[in-house]
Design a protein around this motif. Structure first.
Motif, PDB file in Angstrom:
ATOM      1  N   LEU A  85      -4.605   4.295  -8.994  1.00 45.66           N
ATOM      2  CA  LEU A  85      -3.964   3.257  -7.917  1.00 45.66           C
ATOM      3  C   LEU A  85      -2.416   3.786  -7.772  1.00 45.66           C
ATOM      4  CD1 LEU A  85      -4.086   0.923  -5.885  1.00 45.66           C
ATOM      5  CD2 LEU A  85      -3.537  -0.569  -7.980  1.00 45.66           C
ATOM      6  N   VAL A  86      -1.711   3.840  -8.581  1.00 45.72           N
ATOM      7  CA  VAL A  86      -0.151   4.302  -8.445  1.00 45.72           C
ATOM      8  C   VAL A  86       0.065   5.701  -8.912  1.00 45.72           C
ATOM      9  CG1 VAL A  86       0.218   1.788  -9.383  1.00 45.72           C
ATOM     10  CG2 VAL A  86       0.256   3.817 -11.083  1.00 45.72           C
TER      11      VAL A  86
ATOM     12  N   LEU B 235      -8.906  -5.157 -13.137  1.00 47.87           N
ATOM     13  CA  LEU B 235      -8.450  -3.543 -13.147  1.00 47.87           C
ATOM     14  C   LEU B 235      -8.509  -3.025 -14.193  1.00 47.87           C
ATOM     15  CD1 LEU B 235      -7.198  -1.621 -10.977  1.00 47.87           C
ATOM     16  CD2 LEU B 235      -5.090  -2.106 -11.979  1.00 47.87           C
TER      17      LEU B 235
ATOM     18  N   ALA C  77      -6.390  -6.374  -2.938  1.00 48.79           N
ATOM     19  CA  ALA C  77      -5.443  -5.134  -3.192  1.00 48.79           C
ATOM     20  C   ALA C  77      -4.153  -5.483  -3.755  1.00 48.79           C
ATOM     21  CB  ALA C  77      -5.375  -4.449  -1.581  1.00 48.79           C
TER      22      ALA C  77
ATOM     23  N   SER D 198       0.901  -1.205  -0.016  1.00 48.14           N
ATOM     24  CA  SER D 198       0.069  -0.053  -0.106  1.00 48.14           C
ATOM     25  C   SER D 198       0.665   1.286  -0.026  1.00 48.14           C
ATOM     26  CB  SER D 198      -1.027   0.023   1.216  1.00 48.14           C
ATOM     27  OG  SER D 198      -0.287  -0.112   2.326  1.00 48.14           O
TER      28      SER D 198
ATOM     29  N   ALA E 244      -1.980  -3.469 -12.297  1.00 46.52           N
ATOM     30  CA  ALA E 244      -1.422  -2.408 -12.604  1.00 46.52           C
ATOM     31  C   ALA E 244       0.013  -2.348 -13.317  1.00 46.52           C
ATOM     32  CB  ALA E 244      -1.493  -1.292 -11.315  1.00 46.52           C
TER      33      ALA E 244
ATOM     34  N   ASP F 108      -8.690   3.120 -13.346  1.00 42.65           N
ATOM     35  CA  ASP F 108      -8.275   2.400 -11.845  1.00 42.65           C
ATOM     36  C   ASP F 108      -6.910   2.212 -11.615  1.00 42.65           C
ATOM     37  OD1 ASP F 108     -10.992   2.544 -11.364  1.00 42.65           O
ATOM     38  OD2 ASP F 108     -11.516   0.478 -11.691  1.00 42.65           O
ATOM     39  N   ALA F 109      -6.317   1.709 -12.864  1.00 39.89           N
ATOM     40  CA  ALA F 109      -4.783   1.924 -12.209  1.00 39.89           C
ATOM     41  C   ALA F 109      -4.231   3.113 -12.271  1.00 39.89           C
ATOM     42  CB  ALA F 109      -4.177   0.956 -13.574  1.00 39.89           C
TER      43      ALA F 109
ATOM     44  N   LYS G 294      -4.609  -5.948  -7.545  1.00 42.24           N
ATOM     45  CA  LYS G 294      -4.668  -4.957  -8.497  1.00 42.24           C
ATOM     46  C   LYS G 294      -3.565  -4.278  -8.691  1.00 42.24           C
ATOM     47  CE  LYS G 294      -9.888  -4.198  -7.585  1.00 42.24           C
ATOM     48  NZ  LYS G 294     -10.868  -3.322  -6.850  1.00 42.24           N
ATOM     49  N   GLU G 295      -2.476  -4.373  -7.671  1.00 44.47           N
ATOM     50  CA  GLU G 295      -1.325  -3.849  -8.106  1.00 44.47           C
ATOM     51  C   GLU G 295      -0.464  -4.644  -8.995  1.00 44.47           C
ATOM     52  OE1 GLU G 295       0.772  -2.774  -4.288  1.00 44.47           O
ATOM     53  OE2 GLU G 295      -0.661  -1.020  -4.061  1.00 44.47           O
TER      54      GLU G 295
ATOM     55  N   LYS H 183       3.881   3.324  -4.044  1.00 49.22           N
ATOM     56  CA  LYS H 183       3.084   3.953  -5.319  1.00 49.22           C
ATOM     57  C   LYS H 183       3.899   4.340  -6.428  1.00 49.22           C
ATOM     58  CE  LYS H 183      -0.689   2.965  -3.126  1.00 49.22           C
ATOM     59  NZ  LYS H 183      -1.548   1.709  -3.203  1.00 49.22           N
TER      60      LYS H 183
END
Length: 598
Positions: free
Chosen positions: A309-310, A301, A264, A187, A271, A305-306, A267-268, A190
Motif C-alpha cells: 500500500l505505501v 490490514l 481505502a 490515494s 498502515a 498488504d501494508a 487501510k491507510e 504514499k
C-alpha cells in the motif's frame, strides 16, 4: 572453562533480554527532609506506571496537582541536591535546590529536544499531619520528571510514529494534528515519514505508541505531514491496554470519530499503525484490525498488504554501492555479498571518464547520477545508460577557491536534486526538480545565523535535510524541515525551516549520511576526544547499544536506509565497508566519494 570435549551447535534465542525491574520504596516513618528528597528522586527512576509511589512523598494537595507526563528533563548525571536553606523567622518548612547540567527534555508530545543549559529548581517540604504524627512531605515541586542520562536511557525507548508526507499543493498551510485529508487525497500520499518520540519501554510501549500516533505529529514535523485518522480519533473510552492475540493480530478499538471512514482510508490508517509498531520489540504485530465504537469491524490490514500500500522508498530498487575510482570514474559494486568483490564501471558518460569528477550522487531509481567536476565548479547530471552523452553542466559556481565551490549533491525520494554553492559572495542552497537545469529553485534557509553549508544530505522521504554547517571554526550537524509551497500562479517555492542540532554532543562533525527513517551515521569528535563513528537520531538523541568499530582517517561515509546493508567509507585505507557482523574490509585502495543511491 572446559578445555576439552566436543562442540555442539545451539540455536540462538530470539527472545528479548530480560529486564531488571526497578521498584520504588515508600517513605520511611519519621524520615527527615533529606531522606524524603532522596527517596522521591529515586522513585522517579522506577518502573511505576503512574508514579504512585513517588506521589507518597508529596502532600495530598501537591500529589493531585503534579503532572509527571508534562515534561521529562534529562541531566548529565542526575540532579544534585543542595543543602536545605535555613527558614526565616516565622517560615515553616525546608527548601532544597535541585541542580545539574541539562542535556535535553522530552516534551508533552514525547518529542526529544536537546537543551544544553543549566538546570535549577527547588523542592519545598513541610510537616504534614498523618495517622502516625507529623511527617515531612514535599508540597512544592516543578512539573514533570527529572532524571540522569543513564536512567533515561534505561527507562525510555525511541520509536518512530509514521505519517504521510504532504504533496506540494497542500504543504504550505501545515497539517493539523489529527487533521482529515481531503476527498481522494489519501490515494496520492504514499510516502511515509518517521516522527521519532520517546516512550517508557517497560510500561506498555505498544499502547503508548498507539496513543501517541493518534494524538498526531509533533509540532516540528506537523507542517509537512498529515494523518489519515479523522480529527480527535482516540482509543474507545475505557480501553486501558492493547495486546496482540496468539496469531499476532492486534485489535484497535476506536471512538466514534472514525465510525464512517471508508475502506481505502481505513487501510491507510492501519498502515500507519503497523509501521509505527515495528520499533516496539515486544509488539510483534503482523495484522491490524480497526474497530468502530460499537465493536464492529472497520477494516483489516496485514503487514504484507501494508508494504504494498505505501511502499516506503529506501535507497533504491537494488543494493548497489557506488564510488569514484582513482581516475574519477563512477563504479559500482553489490552490497548483498558479505565479501568485497571487484567494482565495475557504470555504463554511460560518468563511467567512461569523459569528465573527471570529485563527488557524486546516484538517483534513487538508479537511472541517472549527478557529479561535481574535479575542480568543484560544475555540476553535471548524466544518464546511466551506455552511449549517453554528458551534456552541459546544470549549474556552475563562480567561487575563486575550490573549497568554496559546490558540495557533494544529494537526491531526495521525489527525484529532486540538491546541492550547495559555498561561494562567499553568493552562498546558496539549490534544488533541481527531477535534476533538470530548467527547474532550479533556490531554497531559503532560515536559522543559519551566518554559518556556511559544507555538506547536504536529503532524507528519502524528502521532508528533512541534513546539513553540515561551519560557524566560528566548528562544523556541526543540523536538521531542517523542507517545505514546498505551490503558489496560486503555479510557481514552486522551497524553504528549509527550523534548523536544529542533531549531534549536540559532538564538537565537530566531518561527515554524515542518512541510515534510516530518522537515523543518521556521523563521523566526528566530542570535545577533547578523538574521531569516532556513531549513530544519532534526527531529533538530537543518541541511540543506545549501537556502537560502531573504529576506523582511522574517515573522510566520507555512506549508509543505506536498509540496515542489513554494509556501511561504506572513504578512509586512510581507501574505500572500505562494514558488513553486518564482520570487521571493516578494504574494497579499493585509491577510491573516493562512496555513496548509496540518494
Amino acid at each position: 572453562m572446559p578445555d576439552n570435549g566436543g562442540l555442539q551447535a545451539v540455536e540462538a534465542s530470539q527472545r528479548p533480554d530480560s529486564q531488571v525491574r526497578v521498584f520504588a520504596m515508600p517513605p520511611r516513618e519519621n524520615a527527615g527532609p533529606v531522606s524524603i528528597v532522596e527517596g522521591f528522586l529515586e522513585a522517579l527512576t522506577s518502573d511505576d506506571p503512574q508514579y504512585t509511589m513517588a506521589r507518597k512523598y508529596l502532600t495530598e494537595k501537591a500529589a493531585k496537582g503534579w503532572h509527571p507526563e508534562e515534561r521529562t528533563t534529562v541531566l548529565t548525571d542526575g540532579p544534585s541536591t543542595g543543602p536545605a536553606s535555613r527558614p526565616s523567622a516565622g517560615e515553616e518548612g525546608r527548601t532544597f535546590r535541585l541542580s545539574g547540567h541539562q542535556v535535553a527534555f522530552v516534551d508533552q508530545q514525547q518529542a526529544y529536544r536537546p537543551d544544553g543549559t543549566s538546570y535549577s529548581k527547588t523542592l519545598h517540604l513541610v510537616q504534614e499531619n498523618g495517622p502516625k504524627g507529623k511527617q515531612w512531605r514535599i508540597d512544592g515541586l516543578p512539573q514533570g520528571v527529572v532524571l540522569g542520562q543513564s536512567d533515561f536511557q534505561r527507562i525510555y525507548q525511541s520509536i518512530n510514529k509514521y505519517y504521510f508526507a504532504l504533496d506540494e499543493e497542500s504543504s504550505g498551510g501545515g497539517a493539523q494534528s489529527g487533521g482529515e485529508s481531503g476527498p481522494g487525497s489519501t490515494s496520492r500520499q504514499k510516502r511515509l515519514v518517521a516522527d521519532p518520540v520517546y516512550v517508557r519501554q517497560w510500561i506498555d510501549p505498544l499502547t503508548q505508541t498507539v496513543r501517541a500516533l493518534l494524538a498526531g505529529p509533533t509540532h516540528w514535523l506537523n507542517p509537512v505531514v498529515t494523518t489519515t485518522f479523522p480529527s480527535d480519533t482516540r482509543l474507545r473510552k475505557g480501553v486501558k491496554s492493547l495486546a496482540p492475540d496468539d496469531e499476532n493480530n492486534l485489535k484497535v478499538p476506536l471512538n466514534a470519530q472514525a465510525d464512517h471512514v471508508g475502506q481505502a482510508r481505513c487501510k491507510e490508517m492501519a498502515a500507519q499503525l503497523l509501521f509505527s509498531l515495528r520499533d516496539v520489540t515486544s509488539a510483534n504485530v503482523s495484522q491490524i484490525e480497526l474497530e468502530r465504537s460499537n465493536g464492529s469491524q472497520l477494516c483489516v490490514l496485514s503487514e504484507s498488504d501494508a508494504e504494498a500500500l505505501v511502499e516506503p522508498r529506501t535507497s533504491g530498487p537494488s543494493d548497489d554501492q557506488y564510488f569514484l575510482d582513482d581516475k574519477g570514474r563512477l563504479v559500482q559494486m553489490s552490497g548483498a555479498s558479505r565479501t568485497a568483490k571487484d567494482p565495475e564501471r557504470v555504463p554511460g558518460p560518468l563511467g567512461d571518464g569523459e569528465q573527471r569528477m570529485r563527488s557524486v550522487a546516484v538517483s534513487r531509481d538508479e537511472t541517472q547520477a549527478a557529479a561535481v567536476s574535479n575542480s568543484g565548479s560544475a555540476l553535471f547530471v548524466g544518464s546511466l545508460v551506455a552511449g549517453a552523452s554528458l551534456g552541459d553542466p546544470v549549474v556552475r559556481s563562480n567561487a575563486k577557491s575550490e573549497k568554496d565551490r559546490l558540495t557533494t549533491p544529494s537526491w531526495d525520494g521525489l527525484g529532486d536534486l540538491w546541492v550547495a554553492d559555498r561561494d562567499p559572495k553568493k552562498p546558496r542552497l539549490l534544488m533541481f526538480g527531477r535534476g533538470m537545469a530548467d527547474k532550479i529553485h533556490e531554497a531559503d534557509v532560515s536559522g543559519l545565523d551566518g554559518g556556511r553549508i559544507e555538506a547536504v544530505k536529503v532524507s528519502a522521504d524528502g521532508v528533512r535535510i541534513a546539513l553540515l554547517v561551519a560557524e566560528k571554526g566548528k562544523t556541526t550537524l543540523r536538521i531542517g524541515r523542507v517545505e514546498r509551497d505551490l503558489g496560486p500562479d503555479g510557481k514552486l517555492t522551497v524553504s528549509v525551516d527550523e534548523l536544529r542540532a542533531a549531534a549536540p554532543q559532538m564538537e565537530e562533525v566531518t561527515a554524515m549520511s542518512w541510515a534510516g527513517g530518522s537515523r543518521l551515521v556521523v563521523v566526528g569528535r566530542e570535545s577533547g576526544g578523538v574521531q569516532q563513528l556513531s549513530y544519532v537520531q534526527c531529533d538530537g538523541s543518541a541511540p543506545t547499544g549501537q556502537a560502531l568499530p573504529g576506523l582511522t582517517g574517515v573522510k566520507e561515509i555512506a549508509a543505506s536506509e536498509d540496515d542489513r546493508l554494509p556501511l561504506v567509507a572513504h578512509s586512510d585505507d581507501g574505500i572500505v565497508r562494514l558488513p553486518p557482523g564482520l570487521p571493516w574490509q578494504t574494497v579499493l585502495k585509491d577510491g573516493t566519494a562512496p555513496v548509496y543511491p540518494g
